[in-house]
Write an enzyme that holds these catalytic residues in place. Sequence first.
Site, PDB file in Angstrom:
ATOM      1  CD  GLU A  64      -2.974   0.584   2.310  1.00  0.00           C
ATOM      2  OE1 GLU A  64      -4.025   0.179   2.290  1.00  0.00           O
ATOM      3  OE2 GLU A  64      -2.479   0.982   3.271  1.00  0.00           O
ATOM      4  CG  ASP A  73      -2.835   9.231   7.349  1.00  0.00           C
ATOM      5  OD1 ASP A  73      -3.055   8.148   7.553  1.00  0.00           O
ATOM      6  OD2 ASP A  73      -3.173   9.865   6.169  1.00  0.00           O
TER       7      ASP A  73
END
Length: 267
Positions: free
Chosen positions: A49, A60
């Site tokens: 990924e 995030d």
Amino acid sequence: MSRLATRFGQLKSQQRKALVSYVMAGDPHPQVTVPLLHQMVEAGVDVIELGLPFSDPMADGPVIALAAERALAGGTNTLDALNMVKEFRQKDQETPVVLMGYLNPVEVIGYEKFVAYAHECGVDGILLVDLPPEEAQALDDVLKKYEMDQIFLLAPTSTDDRIRHVVKQASGFIYYVSLKGVTGAATLDTSEAAARIQKIKAETDIPVGVGFGISDAASAKAMGGVADAVIVGSAFVKQFASLAPEQAVVETVNKVKELRAALDELV
């Protein structure tokens, strides 16, 4: 058959679980990424990924947000990340690569131009964190044209209707977010995550991967027992925040081996 379908099919036949690794493209500088990807695959990673550096990574936590800052400061942009996949494909034609990022850079480039070049570079799928299924049809049409997968997130707060909606539209695999929070959060309730994953798997044959909060052998093994894949990001990325790049690569590869060994104990 796509690389993702092939890889998950191979692992299922072997009764093994996929290890999906997140790497921020260009962190801490562009020369590190492609060699690191090859070493991680050699150590046991099944699916890559690759993070697209973005200035406002809202989903995030600080570990990956800082990785994006380092990558951007080093000059890596979205097209550079695609070119890293292209370079990776010179030696590895089998390991699936999924891009993970945010919608804005893709819209700036344009869906057709972005997906066509991503396909040319050897990308297999894309997960845009801030693109919900209700607004993803235009991108999905282009991805289908190039036989690429669109991956979506599900969370502990997802309703039954939401689960059914997502699994109807997703391909490649489902990314189950095991925590209410951002990447790199510390507390993982494995029993709750297991129950939610079982509910998702009752609705679809698409593989289900679980991420957020998996950082060691114990958590990987616990989640690997109920999911088709474990997805690990912050535990890898954080090495580059405090160590010299060469040492960070060594520590990252060691972490891959630790997680791979834990998952293989489930066989």
